[in-house]
Scaffold this motif. Structure first.
Motif, short mmCIF file in Angstrom:
data_model
loop_
_atom_site.label_atom_id
_atom_site.label_comp_id
_atom_site.label_asym_id
_atom_site.label_seq_id
_atom_site.Cartn_x
_atom_site.Cartn_y
_atom_site.Cartn_z
N UNK A 29 0.79 -1.21 0.00
CA UNK A 29 0.00 0.00 0.00
C UNK A 29 0.83 1.28 0.00
N UNK A 30 2.15 1.17 -0.22
CA UNK A 30 2.93 2.40 -0.17
C UNK A 30 2.70 3.23 -1.43
N UNK A 31 3.04 4.50 -1.31
CA UNK A 31 2.83 5.42 -2.42
C UNK A 31 3.62 4.97 -3.65
N UNK A 32 4.85 4.46 -3.40
CA UNK A 32 5.69 4.03 -4.54
C UNK A 32 5.04 2.89 -5.32
N UNK B 212 -8.04 10.34 2.79
CA UNK B 212 -7.89 8.96 2.32
C UNK B 212 -7.39 8.04 3.43
#
Lengths: 454, 223
Positions: free
Chosen positions: B82-85, B183
């Motif tokens: 779920x990380x932004x990257x 979010x």
């Protein structure tokens, strides 16, 4: 494993150090002895030359006064005393007029002769010489003595070097080695003994001990939070399981089954939220969290969060106030900061009783921008204040209340990743004050990221 | 409309297929990247739901190949990361949206429908209605059965969101994202509180209750 960690002979620090010390001593010895030898040799040679010159002058005087007989008389007289000179008088044409070899136990060797010569008034050439053999004897004796000094001193220096190494360098290094092996073997409590004098190696040992302490406390914290997480996960999972089991038992009607399923979904969501938050915390703490930095108005953040919680607070009978605009702004990740501020407010609203009050305000101070949340709740005991940021900590008063106990840990982790700080205090008027301070420039964040990278 | 699902976990796959069929889609399902690629090149799909972590060729690689071959239907990635990257990597590989596991099916459905709607045909309506409830988006007036209802700004946004999704369940996370633009999940029940207030104004004095709670899922506005 430990044997492969033993230093190889050639690379061994001790061997290299001893060899270096011995070489240094040998070089020093050699330099001193050589200088002494050269000085001695040159002064002996000068003395001999002066003697020869004096004899030459003497004999010249005798010749110029009394001619060849005068010279002969002088030499014969001297010969009685067995002076060690070679004397020769040559006519201008080269014919030998007079010659005397020095009395010597050794066979005459012209090559070892130091000679001085002089032309006389009548054109004859007078030569006086002396054998260097005697000088050579003295120097040879000196050479033997030098060798006798040199070898023992070098040997002694090696022994001294060994002793010094053992005492000053290798002892502490070996102790460090033993401690590391002990830690690797599972004795995590062993530490390097540190004496009073703080040399480089002693301070290395101390640094090493501090590192072990830090690792131990990190492991303890990790284990502690893992225990709490396991415990906190066990509760929703038990509910999930028992709810599903009850629905499956056959006694439940359709409505009961739906109810049980809804419970399951809610519990699953709780577990999921908890895992997400834990991941966020560890991401922020390890420095792996990507921050999209921009200049964000803290007044705006405060107002936004207050707006989010407005009705929730109202429903609880808690008055939610927003402080006057301060103009404070900070370089931060807007979304992450919104989460931080929401968590602070969530916490404050949750723990403030009916008819209480929560105030959120942005604050601008010299070089610092902050967001402060003050509630009129029952306050946190002084000794518990620093612990509110620990993972899954729940104060005595709050323990009965439902909550994940991760909110403030997340706040601290995200704020630290921004290079800021968060502090809880109990103001004089009662309640609890939580303050998040952010550096206004980017240097704080870069420092925080560097630290995290280490 | 035909939708492709590429997911290796048997249970998640069957749950997706069932849910999507119930929502009126025709669904094909593949269990790995190769099979997914084969299906995608054969049939014209309206959209695809693709797991990032697949045995063999992963989801990102699969979508990369589809885009190379000019297959342009919208793709929704599913991932446990779920990380932004990871999200950015998914979108760069040619995905159109990214949803992390565990997810609510309501949200997945909403996202798939949003992807399908993403065509430029969407004309902004000036008013919304459901049953006897009317909302004028220009004058920002709301009435039910001819009676005027006064709403605060957030209540208005929430009702607008309900009306745009009338008859369809929306989760709390979807409300947070669309009404507040948050979010993440603030743990306090801010959504419940706002829905409760909206109910007071919209449903209280009427016999027919329009806003229903579906426990474990969210809310639905029934016309």
């Amino acid at each position: 494993m430990s044997s492969s960690l033993k230093p190889r002979w050639r690379a061994s620090l001790s061997v290299r150090l001893i060899l270096s010390v011995a070489a240094l001593f040998a070089a020093g010895d050699a330099a001193v002895l050589t200088t002494a030898y050269l000085t001695l040799a040159s002064s002996l040679r000068q003395r001999d030359r002066a003697e020869i010159r004096a004899e030459l002058e003497d004999l010249r005087g005798a010749y110029e006064e009394g001619g060849l007989p005068g010279l002969r008389g002088d030499v014969e007289q001297a010969g009685a005393q067995a002076i060690p000179f070679f004397v020769r008088l040559s006519a201008p044409g080269g014919a030998r007029l007079f010659e005397r070899l020095p009395p010597s136990p050794r066979p005459f060797d012209p090559s070892s002769l130091d000679v001085a010569s002089r032309s006389l008034k009548d054109g004859a050439l007078l030569q006086v010489g002396q054998s260097g053999a005697e000088r050579e004897d003295v120097l040879e004796r000196f050479r033997w003595i030098a060798a006798a000094i040199f070898l023992p001193t070098v040997l002694l220096s090696v022994l001294f070097g060994l002793w010094l190494l053992k005492r000053v360098v290798l002892g502490p290094v070996r102790r460090l080695h033993e401690v590391v092996e002990g830690v690797l073997a599972g004795k995590s409590g062993s530490r390097v003994p540190v004496g009073r004098d703080r040399g480089e190696i002693e301070s290395l040992g101390e640094l090493f001990n501090r590192m072990l302490d830090r690792i131990e406390s990190l492991i303890a914290a990790m284990k502690g939070s893992l225990d709490v997480v396991a415990h906190d996960l066990r509760t929703p999972i038990t509910r999930l399981r028992s709810g599903a089991e009850a629905a499956l038992s056959g006694k439940a009607d359709l409505a009961g089954c739906r109810e049980a399923l809804a419970d399951c979904v809610e519990e699953a969501d709780r577990v999921s939220t908890m895992l997400t938050t834990l991941m966020d915390i560890s991401e922020a703490e390890s420095g792996a969290m990507t921050l999209r930095l921009e200049r964000v108005s803290l007044d705006e953040l405060a107002a936004e969060a207050a707006e989010l919680y407005r009705y929730a607070a109202e429903g609880k009978g808690v008055r939610l106030k927003v402080g006057a605009p301060s103009g404070a702004a900070a370089l931060c990740d807007r979304n992450r900061m919104r989460q931080v501020v929401a968590n602070l407010l969530d916490n404050a609203v949750k723990y403030t009783p009916r008819a209480g009050e929560v105030e959120i305000s942005a604050v601008l101070r010299a070089g610092e921008a902050a967001i402060a949340v003050l509630d009129s709740g029952s306050g946190i005991p002084q000794e518990e204040l620093p612990r509110v940021f620990e993972r899954l900590y729940r104060g005595r008063a709050a323990r009965s209340q439902r909550g994940l106990g991760l909110g403030l840990s997340l706040v601290r982790a995200v704020v630290s990743a921004h290079g800021g700080t968060v502090e809880a205090s109990s103001p004089a008027g009662g309640g609890t004050l939580l303050e998040v301070r952010l550096p206004q420039g980017s240097s704080g964040i870069m420092r925080a990221q560097r630290q995290n990278a280490l | 409309m035909r939708v492709l699902v590429v997911e290796d976990d048997r249970k998640i796959a069957s749950f997706l297929v069932k849910g999507l069929r119930q929502a009126g889609f025709a669904v094909d399902c593949a269990r790995d990247g190769e099979a997914g690629l084969g299906l995608a090149l054969e049939a014209p799909y309206a959209a695809a739901i693709i797991d990032v972590m697949l045995p063999g060729q992963d989801g990102l690689c699969l979508v990369g190949k589809l885009r190379e071959r000019k297959v342009s239907f919208p793709v929704l990635f599913l991932s446990a990361k779920r990380s932004v990257e990871d999200r950015v990597r998914g979108l760069r590989a040619g995905g159109d949206d990214y949803l992390t596991k565990p997810f609510a099916f309501t949200e997945l459905l909403a996202r798939v429908e949003a992807l399908l709607r993403r065509s430029p045909s969407a004309v902004q309506a000036s008013s919304l209605a459901a049953g006897d409830l009317r909302m004028d988006l220009v004058s920002r007036e709301v009435s039910r059965g001819g009676r005027r209802i006064e709403l605060h700004a957030r209540e208005f946004s929430l009702l607008e969101y309900f009306l745009r999704n009338r008859g369809r369940a929306v989760s709390k996370a979807m409300i947070l994202e669309n009404v507040w633009n948050y979010d993440f999940d603030p743990q306090t029940n801010v959504v419940d509180v706002l829905v409760c207030r909206l109910r007071e104004k919209v449903d209280r004095s009427f016999d027919k209750k329009m806003i229903e709670t579906i426990r474990g899922v969210g809310y639905v506005l029934k016309p």
